[in-house]
Design an enzyme around this catalytic site. Structure first.
Site, PDB file in Angstrom:
ATOM      1  N   LYS A   1       0.993   4.044  -2.886  1.00 55.74           N
ATOM      2  CA  LYS A   1       0.607   5.430  -2.587  1.00 55.74           C
ATOM      3  C   LYS A   1       1.756   6.401  -2.861  1.00 55.74           C
ATOM      4  O   LYS A   1       1.516   7.564  -3.232  1.00 55.74           O
ATOM      5  CB  LYS A   1       0.144   5.538  -1.128  1.00 55.74           C
ATOM      6  CG  LYS A   1      -1.215   4.889  -0.861  1.00 55.74           C
ATOM      7  CD  LYS A   1      -2.292   5.444  -1.770  1.00 55.74           C
ATOM      8  CE  LYS A   1      -3.697   5.237  -1.227  1.00 55.74           C
ATOM      9  NZ  LYS A   1      -4.729   5.640  -2.226  1.00 55.74           N
TER      10      LYS A   1
ATOM     11  N   TYR B   1       0.831  -1.207   0.000  1.00 49.85           N
ATOM     12  CA  TYR B   1       0.000   0.000   0.000  1.00 49.85           C
ATOM     13  C   TYR B   1       0.868   1.260   0.000  1.00 49.85           C
ATOM     14  O   TYR B   1       0.617   2.204  -0.768  1.00 49.85           O
ATOM     15  CB  TYR B   1      -0.887  -0.050   1.243  1.00 49.85           C
ATOM     16  CG  TYR B   1      -1.815   1.106   1.449  1.00 49.85           C
ATOM     17  CD1 TYR B   1      -2.931   1.280   0.633  1.00 49.85           C
ATOM     18  CD2 TYR B   1      -1.603   2.028   2.481  1.00 49.85           C
ATOM     19  CE1 TYR B   1      -3.809   2.337   0.847  1.00 49.85           C
ATOM     20  CE2 TYR B   1      -2.471   3.076   2.697  1.00 49.85           C
ATOM     21  CZ  TYR B   1      -3.574   3.226   1.879  1.00 49.85           C
ATOM     22  OH  TYR B   1      -4.428   4.273   2.093  1.00 49.85           O
TER      23      TYR B   1
HETATM   24  N1  LIG Z   1      -9.828   6.339   5.369  1.00 48.70           N
HETATM   25  C1  LIG Z   1      -8.607   6.843   5.581  1.00 48.70           C
HETATM   26  O1  LIG Z   1      -8.257   7.296   6.689  1.00 48.70           O
HETATM   27  C2  LIG Z   1      -7.610   6.871   4.468  1.00 48.70           C
HETATM   28  C3  LIG Z   1      -6.280   7.257   4.763  1.00 48.70           C
HETATM   29  C4  LIG Z   1      -5.374   7.358   3.728  1.00 48.70           C
HETATM   30  C5  LIG Z   1      -5.782   7.079   2.427  1.00 48.70           C
HETATM   31  N2  LIG Z   1      -7.069   6.687   2.187  1.00 48.70           N
HETATM   32  C6  LIG Z   1      -7.438   6.413   0.798  1.00 48.70           C
HETATM   33  O2  LIG Z   1      -8.715   6.966   0.512  1.00 48.70           O
HETATM   34  C7  LIG Z   1      -9.351   6.209  -0.518  1.00 48.70           C
HETATM   35  C8  LIG Z   1     -10.747   5.811  -0.089  1.00 48.70           C
HETATM   36  O3  LIG Z   1     -10.653   4.912   0.993  1.00 48.70           O
HETATM   37  P1  LIG Z   1     -11.795   4.711   2.092  1.00 48.70           P
HETATM   38  O4  LIG Z   1     -11.146   4.878   3.402  1.00 48.70           O
HETATM   39  O5  LIG Z   1     -12.997   5.533   1.766  1.00 48.70           O
HETATM   40  O6  LIG Z   1     -12.083   3.134   1.933  1.00 48.70           O
HETATM   41  P2  LIG Z   1     -13.411   2.326   1.566  1.00 48.70           P
HETATM   42  O7  LIG Z   1     -13.056   0.893   1.587  1.00 48.70           O
HETATM   43  O8  LIG Z   1     -14.539   2.791   2.423  1.00 48.70           O
HETATM   44  O9  LIG Z   1     -13.742   2.790   0.071  1.00 48.70           O
HETATM   45  C9  LIG Z   1     -12.981   2.387  -1.041  1.00 48.70           C
HETATM   46  C10 LIG Z   1     -13.936   2.078  -2.170  1.00 48.70           C
HETATM   47  O10 LIG Z   1     -13.184   1.747  -3.355  1.00 48.70           O
HETATM   48  C11 LIG Z   1     -13.895   0.724  -4.013  1.00 48.70           C
HETATM   49  N3  LIG Z   1     -12.993  -0.016  -4.916  1.00 48.70           N
HETATM   50  C12 LIG Z   1     -12.022  -0.902  -4.560  1.00 48.70           C
HETATM   51  N4  LIG Z   1     -11.421  -1.387  -5.648  1.00 48.70           N
HETATM   52  C13 LIG Z   1     -12.020  -0.801  -6.729  1.00 48.70           C
HETATM   53  C14 LIG Z   1     -11.819  -0.906  -8.130  1.00 48.70           C
HETATM   54  N5  LIG Z   1     -10.884  -1.710  -8.633  1.00 48.70           N
HETATM   55  N6  LIG Z   1     -12.622  -0.162  -8.943  1.00 48.70           N
HETATM   56  C15 LIG Z   1     -13.582   0.640  -8.432  1.00 48.70           C
HETATM   57  N7  LIG Z   1     -13.798   0.786  -7.103  1.00 48.70           N
HETATM   58  C16 LIG Z   1     -13.028   0.059  -6.259  1.00 48.70           C
HETATM   59  C17 LIG Z   1     -14.439  -0.163  -2.894  1.00 48.70           C
HETATM   60  O11 LIG Z   1     -15.519  -0.989  -3.339  1.00 48.70           O
HETATM   61  C18 LIG Z   1     -14.840   0.881  -1.859  1.00 48.70           C
HETATM   62  O12 LIG Z   1     -16.185   1.268  -1.983  1.00 48.70           O
HETATM   63  C19 LIG Z   1      -8.418   5.011  -0.781  1.00 48.70           C
HETATM   64  O13 LIG Z   1      -7.593   5.299  -1.898  1.00 48.70           O
HETATM   65  C20 LIG Z   1      -7.584   4.948   0.477  1.00 48.70           C
HETATM   66  O14 LIG Z   1      -6.350   4.310   0.283  1.00 48.70           O
HETATM   67  C21 LIG Z   1      -7.977   6.574   3.165  1.00 48.70           C
END
Ligand SMILES: NC(=O)c1ccc[n+]([C@@H]2O[C@H](COP(=O)([O-])OP(=O)(O)OC[C@H]3O[C@@H](n4cnc5c(N)ncnc54)[C@H](O)[C@@H]3O)[C@@H](O)[C@H]2O)c1
Length: 300
Positions: free
Chosen positions: A169, A165
């Site tokens: 990233k 990851y």
């Molecule tokens: N939540 C946090 O604190 C946090 C921190 C750093 C980075 N992020 C990043 O933010 C983004 C959103 O994450 P989140 O926390 O909302 O997670 P989440 O799991 O709630 O949402 C991610 C969504 O992406 C969808 N997804 C996965 N693979 C896919 C694909 N191949 N095509 C289309 N959709 C796909 C999933 O079905 C899911 O609905 C991610 O890139 C994550 O790495 C989140």
């Protein structure tokens, strides 16, 4: 609808839940027509509910069912915006998954899956959108196009148990910098946001902060990250490109990247021993790197 995105069309990947859902709702609230992408299968049902929510609030949105780590998924994402609304102004790359393992246990499948969804899943939609914007520019209709990518503190500082990851990233940061440099001539800006919010992905990480909101402000709500994303997605962010932001709760941070630190030049080839002595001298005057997430001295 009025708002800072009125007249614009935005595509958001992985927008059925979590941060993507919050971004889609916030973009629509500022007047954007939104393409709500999700993986085919159960997740696309979540995306349909997001579209319904937007329509209930008198906004406009359509679902796109597709895997953004595939060329077909990325191509049809852009095509859906053009078919439904005749334009695309903003791409928010957000979709993501986790397959956390310590390095010694990290299998090839878990490496490939995470790099595919994050890094390729950013690159492919970006490339299809950029091809459209280049064609618009060549036709004399230079867009005010915006790409908002999603990186992570893991990609900026490293994160124990998340080599796949963190590497993906970090790759997204470099992809953002290249996109900003290459696409400016076509009217495209590219920035990245490292969010922190309570979602399915982080419900354990942020479990301690899942308690009742303090003073009515739910600091870890995904919607706290969206205002910055919406502004970057709008024409109002003109001139801001190639930047990396961290966004969490009420805080926005500009992340400053690699800069040359202390340097020495012998003017000739070093011996290994000399190089080592020089490095130790330089390190004594260098700024220490940030602490890798999860490396806080648990001793195991
Ligand atoms: N939540 C946090 O604190 C946090 C921190 C750093 C980075 N992020 C990043 O933010 C983004 C959103 O994450 P989140 O926390 O909302 O997670 P989440 O799991 O709630 O949402 C991610 C969504 O992406 C969808 N997804 C996965 N693979 C896919 C694909 N191949 N095509 C289309 N959709 C796909 C999933 O079905 C899911 O609905 C991610 O890139 C994550 O790495 C989140």
């Amino acid at each position: 609808m009025t708002g800072i995105c009125a007249g614009r069309v935005a595509a958001v990947t992985g927008a059925g839940r979590g941060l993507g859902r919050a971004h889609a709702l916030a973009l629509a609230a500022e007047g954007a027509r939104v393409v709500v992408n999700e993986l085919p299968g159960a997740s696309v049902g979540e995306a349909r509910r997001v579209v319904e929510e937007i329509r209930e609030r008198r906004g406009e949105a359509v679902v796109h069912s597709g895997d953004v780590s595939t060329d077909d998924g990325a191509a049809t994402l852009v095509a859906t915006a053009l078919d439904a609304y005749g334009r695309l102004d903003t791409l928010v790359n957000n979709a993501g998954i986790l397959r956390d393992r310590m390095l010694v246990n990290l299998g090839e499948d878990d490496w490939d899956a995470v790099v595919a969804v994050h890094l390729k899943g950013h690159f492919l939609p970006l490339r299809h959108a950029a091809a459209h914007w280049r064609a618009e520019h060549k036709a004399g209709r230079t867009p005010q196009a915006r790409i908002v990518n999603t990186t992570s503190g893991a990609g900026l500082l490293g994160s124990v148990g998340q080599a796949n990851y963190a590497a993906a990233k970090a790759g997204i940061v470099a992809l953002t910098l290249v996109a900003a440099a290459e696409l400016a001539r076509y009217g495209v800006q590219a920035n990245a946001v490292a969010p922190a919010a309570r979602t399915r992905m982080t419900e354990h990480t942020f479990a301690a902060t899942m308690a009742a909101p303090q003073h009515g402000f739910d600091a870890m709500a995904p919607a706290n990250v969206s205002p910055l994303v919406v502004w970057l997605a709008s024409a109002h962010s003109a001139g801001v490109t190639g930047q990396i932001f961290a966004a969490e709760a009420g805080r926005i941070t500009i992340m400053e990247g690699w800069h040359p630190g202390p340097v020495t030049d012998k003017g000739d080839r070093w011996t290994p021993k000399e190089a080592g002595e020089a490095v130790r001298g330089l390190l004594a005057g260098a700024r220490a790197p940030g602490v890798v997430y999860g490396a806080g001295g648990s001793g195991d």
